[in-house]
Motif scaffolding. Structure first.
Motif, PDB file in Angstrom:
ATOM      1  N   ILE A  66       0.809  -1.222   0.000  1.00  0.00           N
ATOM      2  CA  ILE A  66       0.000   0.000   0.000  1.00  0.00           C
ATOM      3  C   ILE A  66       0.843   1.272   0.000  1.00  0.00           C
ATOM      4  O   ILE A  66       0.311   2.381   0.076  1.00  0.00           O
ATOM      5  CB  ILE A  66      -0.987   0.035   1.182  1.00  0.00           C
ATOM      6  N   GLY A  67       2.168   1.122  -0.087  1.00  0.00           N
ATOM      7  CA  GLY A  67       3.033   2.287  -0.208  1.00  0.00           C
ATOM      8  C   GLY A  67       3.302   3.020   1.081  1.00  0.00           C
ATOM      9  O   GLY A  67       3.517   4.237   1.075  1.00  0.00           O
ATOM     10  N   LYS A  68       3.330   2.295   2.224  1.00  0.00           N
ATOM     11  CA  LYS A  68       3.586   2.933   3.513  1.00  0.00           C
ATOM     12  C   LYS A  68       4.666   2.179   4.306  1.00  0.00           C
ATOM     13  O   LYS A  68       4.456   1.822   5.472  1.00  0.00           O
ATOM     14  CB  LYS A  68       2.293   3.012   4.323  1.00  0.00           C
ATOM     15  N   PRO A  69       5.816   1.926   3.709  1.00  0.00           N
ATOM     16  CA  PRO A  69       6.846   1.157   4.415  1.00  0.00           C
ATOM     17  C   PRO A  69       7.376   1.858   5.664  1.00  0.00           C
ATOM     18  O   PRO A  69       7.700   1.200   6.652  1.00  0.00           O
ATOM     19  CB  PRO A  69       7.943   0.974   3.366  1.00  0.00           C
ATOM     20  N   GLU A  70       7.477   3.189   5.632  1.00  0.00           N
ATOM     21  CA  GLU A  70       8.006   3.901   6.794  1.00  0.00           C
ATOM     22  C   GLU A  70       7.100   3.743   8.009  1.00  0.00           C
ATOM     23  O   GLU A  70       7.571   3.620   9.151  1.00  0.00           O
ATOM     24  CB  GLU A  70       8.182   5.387   6.476  1.00  0.00           C
ATOM     25  N   GLN A  71       5.784   3.739   7.774  1.00  0.00           N
ATOM     26  CA  GLN A  71       4.845   3.582   8.884  1.00  0.00           C
ATOM     27  C   GLN A  71       5.000   2.225   9.556  1.00  0.00           C
ATOM     28  O   GLN A  71       4.911   2.113  10.782  1.00  0.00           O
ATOM     29  CB  GLN A  71       3.410   3.772   8.396  1.00  0.00           C
ATOM     30  N   ALA A  72       5.239   1.175   8.764  1.00  0.00           N
ATOM     31  CA  ALA A  72       5.431  -0.154   9.347  1.00  0.00           C
ATOM     32  C   ALA A  72       6.702  -0.212  10.175  1.00  0.00           C
ATOM     33  O   ALA A  72       6.707  -0.750  11.293  1.00  0.00           O
ATOM     34  CB  ALA A  72       5.471  -1.215   8.242  1.00  0.00           C
ATOM     35  N   GLU A  73       7.791   0.324   9.660  1.00  0.00           N
ATOM     36  CA  GLU A  73       9.045   0.323  10.406  1.00  0.00           C
ATOM     37  C   GLU A  73       8.895   1.101  11.704  1.00  0.00           C
ATOM     38  O   GLU A  73       9.385   0.672  12.764  1.00  0.00           O
ATOM     39  CB  GLU A  73      10.168   0.925   9.550  1.00  0.00           C
ATOM     40  N   SER A  74       8.204   2.217  11.654  1.00  0.00           N
ATOM     41  CA  SER A  74       7.994   3.021  12.852  1.00  0.00           C
ATOM     42  C   SER A  74       7.172   2.269  13.887  1.00  0.00           C
ATOM     43  O   SER A  74       7.495   2.270  15.083  1.00  0.00           O
ATOM     44  CB  SER A  74       7.311   4.342  12.481  1.00  0.00           C
ATOM     45  N   TRP A  75       6.113   1.595  13.418  1.00  0.00           N
ATOM     46  CA  TRP A  75       5.252   0.850  14.341  1.00  0.00           C
ATOM     47  C   TRP A  75       6.033  -0.287  15.000  1.00  0.00           C
ATOM     48  O   TRP A  75       5.952  -0.486  16.208  1.00  0.00           O
ATOM     49  CB  TRP A  75       4.044   0.295  13.593  1.00  0.00           C
ATOM     50  N   LEU A  76       6.797  -1.009  14.220  1.00  0.00           N
ATOM     51  CA  LEU A  76       7.552  -2.136  14.760  1.00  0.00           C
ATOM     52  C   LEU A  76       8.642  -1.676  15.729  1.00  0.00           C
ATOM     53  O   LEU A  76       8.878  -2.321  16.752  1.00  0.00           O
ATOM     54  CB  LEU A  76       8.166  -2.954  13.620  1.00  0.00           C
ATOM     55  N   ASN A  77       9.285  -0.571  15.423  1.00  0.00           N
ATOM     56  CA  ASN A  77      10.310  -0.058  16.338  1.00  0.00           C
ATOM     57  C   ASN A  77       9.696   0.308  17.682  1.00  0.00           C
ATOM     58  O   ASN A  77      10.272   0.015  18.743  1.00  0.00           O
ATOM     59  CB  ASN A  77      10.995   1.161  15.718  1.00  0.00           C
ATOM     60  N   GLU A  78       8.533   0.923  17.654  1.00  0.00           N
ATOM     61  CA  GLU A  78       7.860   1.293  18.892  1.00  0.00           C
ATOM     62  C   GLU A  78       7.422   0.054  19.672  1.00  0.00           C
ATOM     63  O   GLU A  78       7.531  -0.006  20.897  1.00  0.00           O
ATOM     64  CB  GLU A  78       6.657   2.178  18.587  1.00  0.00           C
ATOM     65  N   TYR A  79       6.943  -0.961  18.951  1.00  0.00           N
ATOM     66  CA  TYR A  79       6.533  -2.199  19.612  1.00  0.00           C
ATOM     67  C   TYR A  79       7.714  -2.883  20.277  1.00  0.00           C
ATOM     68  O   TYR A  79       7.606  -3.379  21.401  1.00  0.00           O
ATOM     69  CB  TYR A  79       5.868  -3.137  18.599  1.00  0.00           C
ATOM     70  N   GLU A  80       8.849  -2.922  19.593  1.00  0.00           N
ATOM     71  CA  GLU A  80      10.032  -3.566  20.172  1.00  0.00           C
ATOM     72  C   GLU A  80      10.488  -2.836  21.432  1.00  0.00           C
ATOM     73  O   GLU A  80      10.922  -3.476  22.402  1.00  0.00           O
ATOM     74  CB  GLU A  80      11.168  -3.631  19.147  1.00  0.00           C
ATOM     75  N   ARG A  81      10.398  -1.517  21.437  1.00  0.00           N
ATOM     76  CA  ARG A  81      10.741  -0.769  22.652  1.00  0.00           C
ATOM     77  C   ARG A  81       9.775  -1.121  23.782  1.00  0.00           C
ATOM     78  O   ARG A  81      10.184  -1.291  24.941  1.00  0.00           O
ATOM     79  CB  ARG A  81      10.708   0.736  22.370  1.00  0.00           C
ATOM     80  N   LYS A  82       8.507  -1.269  23.436  1.00  0.00           N
ATOM     81  CA  LYS A  82       7.483  -1.581  24.432  1.00  0.00           C
ATOM     82  C   LYS A  82       7.719  -2.950  25.056  1.00  0.00           C
ATOM     83  O   LYS A  82       7.670  -3.104  26.282  1.00  0.00           O
ATOM     84  CB  LYS A  82       6.100  -1.524  23.780  1.00  0.00           C
ATOM     85  N   VAL A  83       7.967  -3.965  24.234  1.00  0.00           N
ATOM     86  CA  VAL A  83       8.133  -5.309  24.787  1.00  0.00           C
ATOM     87  C   VAL A  83       9.468  -5.464  25.515  1.00  0.00           C
ATOM     88  O   VAL A  83       9.570  -6.236  26.476  1.00  0.00           O
ATOM     89  CB  VAL A  83       7.965  -6.410  23.711  1.00  0.00           C
ATOM     90  N   ALA A  84      10.481  -4.718  25.104  1.00  0.00           N
ATOM     91  CA  ALA A  84      11.760  -4.785  25.821  1.00  0.00           C
ATOM     92  C   ALA A  84      11.586  -4.258  27.246  1.00  0.00           C
ATOM     93  O   ALA A  84      12.079  -4.863  28.214  1.00  0.00           O
ATOM     94  CB  ALA A  84      12.823  -3.980  25.076  1.00  0.00           C
ATOM     95  N   ALA A  85      10.882  -3.152  27.385  1.00  0.00           N
ATOM     96  CA  ALA A  85      10.625  -2.610  28.724  1.00  0.00           C
ATOM     97  C   ALA A  85       9.741  -3.548  29.524  1.00  0.00           C
ATOM     98  O   ALA A  85       9.947  -3.747  30.733  1.00  0.00           O
ATOM     99  CB  ALA A  85       9.971  -1.231  28.603  1.00  0.00           C
ATOM    100  N   ALA A  86       8.753  -4.159  28.858  1.00  0.00           N
ATOM    101  CA  ALA A  86       7.853  -5.088  29.543  1.00  0.00           C
ATOM    102  C   ALA A  86       8.595  -6.314  30.039  1.00  0.00           C
ATOM    103  O   ALA A  86       8.347  -6.799  31.154  1.00  0.00           O
ATOM    104  CB  ALA A  86       6.718  -5.498  28.603  1.00  0.00           C
ATOM    105  N   ARG A  87       9.514  -6.859  29.245  1.00  0.00           N
ATOM    106  CA  ARG A  87      10.295  -8.029  29.664  1.00  0.00           C
ATOM    107  C   ARG A  87      11.056  -7.748  30.956  1.00  0.00           C
ATOM    108  O   ARG A  87      11.085  -8.569  31.876  1.00  0.00           O
ATOM    109  CB  ARG A  87      11.285  -8.438  28.566  1.00  0.00           C
ATOM    110  N   ASP A  88      11.672  -6.585  31.013  1.00  0.00           N
ATOM    111  CA  ASP A  88      12.445  -6.236  32.212  1.00  0.00           C
ATOM    112  C   ASP A  88      11.531  -6.141  33.433  1.00  0.00           C
ATOM    113  O   ASP A  88      11.861  -6.655  34.508  1.00  0.00           O
ATOM    114  CB  ASP A  88      13.163  -4.901  32.001  1.00  0.00           C
ATOM    115  N   SER A  89      10.382  -5.499  33.253  1.00  0.00           N
ATOM    116  CA  SER A  89       9.454  -5.330  34.377  1.00  0.00           C
ATOM    117  C   SER A  89       8.909  -6.668  34.845  1.00  0.00           C
ATOM    118  O   SER A  89       8.788  -6.921  36.052  1.00  0.00           O
ATOM    119  CB  SER A  89       8.307  -4.401  33.974  1.00  0.00           C
ATOM    120  N   LEU A  90       8.574  -7.544  33.896  1.00  0.00           N
ATOM    121  CA  LEU A  90       8.003  -8.842  34.258  1.00  0.00           C
ATOM    122  C   LEU A  90       9.028  -9.743  34.935  1.00  0.00           C
ATOM    123  O   LEU A  90       8.699 -10.493  35.863  1.00  0.00           O
ATOM    124  CB  LEU A  90       7.433  -9.522  33.009  1.00  0.00           C
TER     125      LEU A  90
END
Length: 350
Positions: free
Chosen positions: A192-216
């Protein structure tokens, strides 16, 4: 109905006569909710210098090529054919692709139903759009929406000549349902011509789960976790891994530890979600149990909740039973998975 080439409309309405046969075939198929995966077929794209690039399956890295002007066409080959799309198609129908499109900031023309129910976790984003049921897809409705692009989550939607019907309406891309959700998101974004949006979403998700792993890790250490789905009395499933739409989040992204029973009954590619009998309840050995009910208020579910075996297992007696909402736990889109992370943190970070 929106303006459309008369010849195209006549041709499409003629093929709609095949819908009677199609509906019968769809009704016999298995409804698939969740686990939306991506296409492992080869794809080609025209780069800005006019050359062709081609990669195979999950080795493909969508978004690497540069999107040109809106008039530029890119071609994509999947298991049912090759399509050409503009750099940024605006009007998109995505059957069981709602989650992926919304994560990329694209509101589809229609919304997919889960059986006869809306997907509640998407309602605040998707609103009151026309509904599509995978068990009997209304081609005439899709025709009236006049899409630029159609995305189908599963090959079953396109089999037995149905792909040709979709293709008469708009270029149609069919996913195989075999790749992980991250690759699916990248593929959707590329098409659909939105590769930057996918990379941005995935980068944010990886930051979220990395912080969650430490907390858990700090909160529960090596305590074990299992996930169960209750559909009806004779259909109780235990979900394992290493990869499915619950295991990806629990055991991979968040690094939680499966119990021994999970590893014994539900670990491996061939049988990661077996149906179990109530007699096994007494063997539930996890420190924490996440459970979802397809219909939490029905008689079967209430009886299960009051089952003496269920009430006496360690996790329940310790107050470590965590009920979660079925619709996003049984789906595998980026929004659904992000919400699972939120659920786990809320349950385990006491």
């Amino acid at each position: 109905m929106r303006n459309m080439n008369i010849t195209k409309r006549i041709g499409i309405h003629l093929v709609l006569m095949l819908l009677i046969v199609w509906a019968a075939a769809c009704d016999n198929g298995k409804e698939q909710a969740g686990q939306v995966q991506s296409d492992s077929a080869s794809s080609t794209a025209t780069t800005s210098d006019g050359s062709r690039q081609q990669t195979e399956g999950t080795d493909r890295k969508p978004g690497n090529e540069k999107v040109g002007s809106p008039e530029q066409k890119r071609s994509y080959t999947h298991n049912f054919g090759t399509i050409e799309v503009s750099a940024t198609p605006k009007r998109i129908v995505g059957i069981y692709m709602d989650d992926f499109l919304l994560a990329l900031g694209v509101k589809p023309l229609t919304q997919t139903m889960y059986g006869k129910r809306h997907l509640p976790y998407l309602q605040d984003r998707i609103g009151d759009l026309p509904v599509i049921s995978p068990g009997g897809i209304n081609l005439e409705l899709i025709l009236e929406e006049n899409p630029d692009l159609i995305l189908l989550a599963y090959p079953t939607y396109a089999q037995e000549g149905r792909y040709e019907l979709f293709s008469k309406i708009a270029p149609t891309y069919v996913f195989t349902g075999e790749d992980n959700w991250r690759q699916t998101l990248l593929t959707v974004a590329d098409v659909i011509g939105k590769p930057e949006q996918a990379e941005s979403w995935l980068n944010e998700y990886e930051r979220k789960v990395a912080a969650a792993r430490d907390s858990l890790k700090k909160a529960i250490g090596d305590e074990t976790v299992m996930f169960i789905r209750f559909t009806r009395a004779e259909r109780i499933q235990i979900y394992g891994g290493p990869s499915n739409f619950s295991a990806d989040v629990l055991y991979q992204d968040l690094g939680l530890k499966p119990s021994e029973l999970v590893k014994k009954l539900a670990w491996g590619e061939e049988n990661s979600a077996p149906v179990i009998s109530a007699e096994l309840i007494s063997q539930f050995d996890a420190d924490h149990i996440f459970i979802t009910y397809d219909t939490p208020t029905n008689e079967d579910a209430q009886e299960f909740k009051n089952h003496p075996l269920w009430r006496n297992i360690p996790a329940v007696k310790k107050g470590n039973l965590h009920e979660v909402e079925m619709f996003h736990w049984m789906n595998d889109g980026p929004i659904a998975n992000s919400m699972k992370v939120d659920d786990v943190l809320k349950a385990l970070l006491k």
